[in-house]
Design a protein around this motif. Structure first.
Motif, PDB file in Angstrom:
ATOM      1  N   LEU A  33       0.853  -1.177   0.000  1.00 34.57           N
ATOM      2  CA  LEU A  33       0.000   0.000   0.000  1.00 34.57           C
ATOM      3  C   LEU A  33       0.894   1.234   0.000  1.00 34.57           C
ATOM      4  O   LEU A  33       1.909   1.265   0.688  1.00 34.57           O
ATOM      5  CB  LEU A  33      -0.874   0.042   1.255  1.00 34.57           C
ATOM      6  N   LEU A  34       0.513   2.248  -0.763  1.00 29.86           N
ATOM      7  CA  LEU A  34       1.128   3.568  -0.629  1.00 29.86           C
ATOM      8  C   LEU A  34       0.212   4.369   0.275  1.00 29.86           C
ATOM      9  O   LEU A  34      -0.962   4.588  -0.042  1.00 29.86           O
ATOM     10  CB  LEU A  34       1.273   4.260  -1.982  1.00 29.86           C
ATOM     11  N   VAL A  35       0.750   4.795   1.432  1.00 29.29           N
ATOM     12  CA  VAL A  35      -0.047   5.471   2.456  1.00 29.29           C
ATOM     13  C   VAL A  35       0.397   6.921   2.590  1.00 29.29           C
ATOM     14  O   VAL A  35       1.598   7.208   2.688  1.00 29.29           O
ATOM     15  CB  VAL A  35       0.100   4.748   3.817  1.00 29.29           C
ATOM     16  N   GLU A  36      -0.571   7.828   2.586  1.00 31.29           N
ATOM     17  CA  GLU A  36      -0.302   9.218   2.956  1.00 31.29           C
ATOM     18  C   GLU A  36      -0.265   9.274   4.474  1.00 31.29           C
ATOM     19  O   GLU A  36      -1.273   9.019   5.136  1.00 31.29           O
ATOM     20  CB  GLU A  36      -1.381  10.143   2.428  1.00 31.29           C
ATOM     21  N   VAL A  37       0.891   9.594   5.036  1.00 27.79           N
ATOM     22  CA  VAL A  37       1.086   9.523   6.487  1.00 27.79           C
ATOM     23  C   VAL A  37       0.457  10.731   7.161  1.00 27.79           C
ATOM     24  O   VAL A  37       0.809  11.874   6.866  1.00 27.79           O
ATOM     25  CB  VAL A  37       2.583   9.431   6.828  1.00 27.79           C
ATOM     26  N   ARG A  38      -0.456  10.477   8.089  1.00 27.67           N
ATOM     27  CA  ARG A  38      -1.138  11.540   8.824  1.00 27.67           C
ATOM     28  C   ARG A  38      -0.749  11.576  10.301  1.00 27.67           C
ATOM     29  O   ARG A  38      -1.054  12.543  10.998  1.00 27.67           O
ATOM     30  CB  ARG A  38      -2.651  11.358   8.715  1.00 27.67           C
ATOM     31  N   GLY A  39      -0.116  10.525  10.800  1.00 30.87           N
ATOM     32  CA  GLY A  39       0.303  10.489  12.196  1.00 30.87           C
ATOM     33  C   GLY A  39       1.403   9.471  12.376  1.00 30.87           C
ATOM     34  O   GLY A  39       1.455   8.458  11.670  1.00 30.87           O
ATOM     35  N   ILE A  40       2.337   9.752  13.302  1.00 28.44           N
ATOM     36  CA  ILE A  40       3.427   8.813  13.603  1.00 28.44           C
ATOM     37  C   ILE A  40       3.664   8.810  15.111  1.00 28.44           C
ATOM     38  O   ILE A  40       3.178   9.681  15.835  1.00 28.44           O
ATOM     39  CB  ILE A  40       4.731   9.167  12.865  1.00 28.44           C
ATOM     40  N   SER A  41       4.402   7.811  15.584  1.00 28.54           N
ATOM     41  CA  SER A  41       4.813   7.831  16.990  1.00 28.54           C
ATOM     42  C   SER A  41       6.288   7.483  17.084  1.00 28.54           C
ATOM     43  O   SER A  41       6.906   7.060  16.100  1.00 28.54           O
ATOM     44  CB  SER A  41       3.976   6.861  17.830  1.00 28.54           C
ATOM     45  N   VAL A  42       6.847   7.680  18.261  1.00 26.50           N
ATOM     46  CA  VAL A  42       8.261   7.397  18.508  1.00 26.50           C
ATOM     47  C   VAL A  42       8.367   6.220  19.473  1.00 26.50           C
ATOM     48  O   VAL A  42       7.671   6.175  20.490  1.00 26.50           O
ATOM     49  CB  VAL A  42       8.987   8.634  19.077  1.00 26.50           C
ATOM     50  N   ASN A  43       9.233   5.277  19.141  1.00 30.63           N
ATOM     51  CA  ASN A  43       9.466   4.092  19.945  1.00 30.63           C
ATOM     52  C   ASN A  43      10.947   3.970  20.298  1.00 30.63           C
ATOM     53  O   ASN A  43      11.797   4.583  19.635  1.00 30.63           O
ATOM     54  CB  ASN A  43       9.053   2.838  19.156  1.00 30.63           C
ATOM     55  N   PRO A  44      11.300   3.161  21.297  1.00 31.33           N
ATOM     56  CA  PRO A  44      12.716   2.950  21.604  1.00 31.33           C
ATOM     57  C   PRO A  44      13.540   2.501  20.403  1.00 31.33           C
ATOM     58  O   PRO A  44      14.699   2.879  20.258  1.00 31.33           O
ATOM     59  CB  PRO A  44      12.673   1.867  22.693  1.00 31.33           C
ATOM     60  N   ILE A  69      -3.870   7.413   5.179  1.00 31.39           N
ATOM     61  CA  ILE A  69      -4.882   7.099   4.172  1.00 31.39           C
ATOM     62  C   ILE A  69      -4.226   6.414   2.979  1.00 31.39           C
ATOM     63  O   ILE A  69      -3.224   6.902   2.450  1.00 31.39           O
ATOM     64  CB  ILE A  69      -5.599   8.385   3.710  1.00 31.39           C
ATOM     65  N   VAL A  70      -4.789   5.296   2.566  1.00 30.22           N
ATOM     66  CA  VAL A  70      -4.268   4.572   1.406  1.00 30.22           C
ATOM     67  C   VAL A  70      -4.503   5.399   0.140  1.00 30.22           C
ATOM     68  O   VAL A  70      -5.626   5.821  -0.144  1.00 30.22           O
ATOM     69  CB  VAL A  70      -4.955   3.192   1.270  1.00 30.22           C
ATOM     70  N   LYS A  71      -3.416   5.630  -0.608  1.00 33.44           N
ATOM     71  CA  LYS A  71      -3.510   6.398  -1.859  1.00 33.44           C
ATOM     72  C   LYS A  71      -3.431   5.503  -3.093  1.00 33.44           C
ATOM     73  O   LYS A  71      -4.090   5.758  -4.094  1.00 33.44           O
ATOM     74  CB  LYS A  71      -2.389   7.446  -1.923  1.00 33.44           C
ATOM     75  N   GLU A  72      -2.606   4.449  -3.017  1.00 32.87           N
ATOM     76  CA  GLU A  72      -2.485   3.501  -4.130  1.00 32.87           C
ATOM     77  C   GLU A  72      -2.308   2.108  -3.547  1.00 32.87           C
ATOM     78  O   GLU A  72      -1.864   1.953  -2.400  1.00 32.87           O
ATOM     79  CB  GLU A  72      -1.273   3.826  -5.023  1.00 32.87           C
ATOM     80  N   VAL A  73      -2.632   1.085  -4.341  1.00 29.05           N
ATOM     81  CA  VAL A  73      -2.453  -0.300  -3.897  1.00 29.05           C
ATOM     82  C   VAL A  73      -1.718  -1.085  -4.967  1.00 29.05           C
ATOM     83  O   VAL A  73      -1.833  -0.805  -6.167  1.00 29.05           O
ATOM     84  CB  VAL A  73      -3.800  -0.981  -3.571  1.00 29.05           C
ATOM     85  N   GLY A  74      -0.922  -2.082  -4.542  1.00 27.34           N
ATOM     86  CA  GLY A  74      -0.228  -2.946  -5.471  1.00 27.34           C
ATOM     87  C   GLY A  74      -1.179  -3.918  -6.155  1.00 27.34           C
ATOM     88  O   GLY A  74      -2.313  -4.145  -5.706  1.00 27.34           O
ATOM     89  N   SER A  75      -0.706  -4.543  -7.228  1.00 30.22           N
ATOM     90  CA  SER A  75      -1.559  -5.396  -8.063  1.00 30.22           C
ATOM     91  C   SER A  75      -2.040  -6.654  -7.347  1.00 30.22           C
ATOM     92  O   SER A  75      -3.061  -7.231  -7.730  1.00 30.22           O
ATOM     93  CB  SER A  75      -0.802  -5.790  -9.339  1.00 30.22           C
ATOM     94  N   GLY A  76      -1.327  -7.077  -6.304  1.00 33.08           N
ATOM     95  CA  GLY A  76      -1.712  -8.304  -5.610  1.00 33.08           C
ATOM     96  C   GLY A  76      -2.460  -8.089  -4.316  1.00 33.08           C
ATOM     97  O   GLY A  76      -2.740  -9.059  -3.589  1.00 33.08           O
ATOM     98  N   THR A  77      -2.816  -6.850  -3.997  1.00 34.20           N
ATOM     99  CA  THR A  77      -3.473  -6.575  -2.719  1.00 34.20           C
ATOM    100  C   THR A  77      -4.954  -6.960  -2.764  1.00 34.20           C
ATOM    101  O   THR A  77      -5.598  -6.894  -3.806  1.00 34.20           O
ATOM    102  CB  THR A  77      -3.354  -5.088  -2.341  1.00 34.20           C
ATOM    103  N   THR A  78      -5.457  -7.362  -1.587  1.00 37.36           N
ATOM    104  CA  THR A  78      -6.865  -7.767  -1.490  1.00 37.36           C
ATOM    105  C   THR A  78      -7.575  -7.183  -0.275  1.00 37.36           C
ATOM    106  O   THR A  78      -8.800  -7.261  -0.190  1.00 37.36           O
ATOM    107  CB  THR A  78      -6.971  -9.303  -1.392  1.00 37.36           C
ATOM    108  N   ARG A  79      -6.820  -6.608   0.659  1.00 40.07           N
ATOM    109  CA  ARG A  79      -7.399  -6.218   1.951  1.00 40.07           C
ATOM    110  C   ARG A  79      -7.837  -4.763   2.013  1.00 40.07           C
ATOM    111  O   ARG A  79      -8.690  -4.402   2.826  1.00 40.07           O
ATOM    112  CB  ARG A  79      -6.399  -6.515   3.074  1.00 40.07           C
ATOM    113  N   PHE A  80      -7.233  -3.899   1.207  1.00 34.34           N
ATOM    114  CA  PHE A  80      -7.510  -2.467   1.287  1.00 34.34           C
ATOM    115  C   PHE A  80      -7.653  -1.878  -0.104  1.00 34.34           C
ATOM    116  O   PHE A  80      -7.203  -2.441  -1.095  1.00 34.34           O
ATOM    117  CB  PHE A  80      -6.386  -1.745   2.043  1.00 34.34           C
ATOM    118  N   ARG A  81      -8.258  -0.667  -0.128  1.00 37.65           N
ATOM    119  CA  ARG A  81      -8.415   0.060  -1.381  1.00 37.65           C
ATOM    120  C   ARG A  81      -8.101   1.536  -1.127  1.00 37.65           C
ATOM    121  O   ARG A  81      -8.098   1.986   0.024  1.00 37.65           O
ATOM    122  CB  ARG A  81      -9.834  -0.112  -1.927  1.00 37.65           C
TER     123      ARG A  81
END
Length: 335
Positions: A33-44, A69-81
């Protein structure tokens, strides 16, 4: 697109410990999935990678947790749009989430909890996956099990400890003992649902003796080397220890008299080695989203540091490195 990364491994105090730069928008592969990043967090893991892993050539983009938010999907994806809202913890072998756009394998992605904003949702995936895998992969528990037994969580106020307390209380019948030393961390682990709280500044075996409890399970999330001898003393025979930190050495032979088991938890193992059950993380993240939306679980986010920028990300790394972070620290995407 904008991204934040680093060119030289080292301390966060270095002048160019983090830099903002422009790079190409990544292209999704077959299962991505190509995702437009709207939030992130920091981990150790963010600060450990930045401090020790020297990039080769291009700046290394940091960050693992994300919601967007998903912007594009690969040709083999089935779970998201395209248009779906998602959250996930990424893959340590690929560029990170501290960017405008990010590519991720859909098998390790869940639907974003509808009850949470993007930044708050981004605070949950890595720690929730780690905690879930500790309980059900490392310690081999099943949902609804554990009656009459106890789990000791060493480092209860951190990101993993905060959600591990909740998952253990909601999905098993274990009594949960969490360690915390400061008044604010003790209040936090109480809020997360711990049955008992002990002070990890004191010998853990003495603290547990005062409680009169010998746990069958121990999740050691921090300072394992320091506490290992006490853990071996306090745990029940044929008990199980799960750990996530990186002790330089452990006296495994000392565990033989009690026939104890030890397991490492590393939530990136499935994506790193493309395991056959990689989609277990997709499934569990959807469960976590459901539990957040129906208020079975509560958010573990404790700090919001504004939009993604070098200054705000630096302050988040500084807090994480200080050892005083409680719960999770999150940021919105680039403004």
């Amino acid at each position: 697109m904008k991204a934040i990364g680093y060119t030289d491994a080292g301390p966060i105090a270095a002048e160019n410990a983090l830099i903002e730069f422009e790079t190409d928008i990544p292209q999704p592969g077959t299962n991505d999935l190509l995702v437009e990043v709207r939030g992130i967090s920091v981990n150790p893991v963010d600060v450990k990678v930045r401090g020790k892993a020297q990039p080769e050539g291009e700046p290394r983009i940091l960050g693992f947790d994300a919601a967007g938010i998903v912007k594009e999907v690969g040709s083999g994806t089935t779970r998201f749009r395209p248009g779906d809202e998602v959250f996930y913890a990424g893959d340590i072998t690929r560029p990170g989430t501290n960017a405008s756009f990010h590519v991720v394998d859909e098998r390790i992605v869940g639907r974003k909890p509808s009850s949470l904003g993007f930044a708050e949702a981004a605070g949950m995936p890595l720690t929730a996956i780690t905690a879930w895998e500790i309980l059900f992969d490392s310690l081999k528990l099943k949902e609804g099990e554990g009656e009459g037994e106890s789990l000791l969580i060493v480092g209860g106020a951190g990101g993993v400890g905060s959600i591990l307390i909740q998952l253990a209380k909601k999905l098993t019948k274990l009594n949960v003992i969490a360690t915390a030393s400061r008044s604010e961390t003790r209040e936090w682990v109480k809020k997360m649902g711990a049955d008992y709280i002990i002070n990890h500044r004191n010998p853990l075996d003495e603290e547990m003796k005062t409680l009169g409890i010998s746990p069958r399970y121990v999740a050691s999330l921090t300072h394992t080397e320091q506490h290992f001898k006490a853990i071996a003393t306090l745990i029940k025979p044929r008990g199980h220890i799960a750990l996530i930190d990186g002790p330089q050495s452990l006296d495994i032979v000392s565990l033989k008299p009690k026939a104890l088991s030890v397991s490492w938890e590393f939530m990136f193992a499935r994506s790193m080695f493309q395991t056959e059950d990689m989609d277990a993380q997709h499934i569990l993240l959807n469960r976590v989203a459901d539990m957040l939306d129906n208020n079975t679980l509560i958010s573990t986010v404790n700090r919001h540091h504004g939009n993604l920028s070098v200054a705000n990300l630096r302050s988040s790394h500084e807090l994480q490195e200080s050892g005083t972070a409680i719960g999770k620290t999150v940021l919105d995407g680039f403004s």
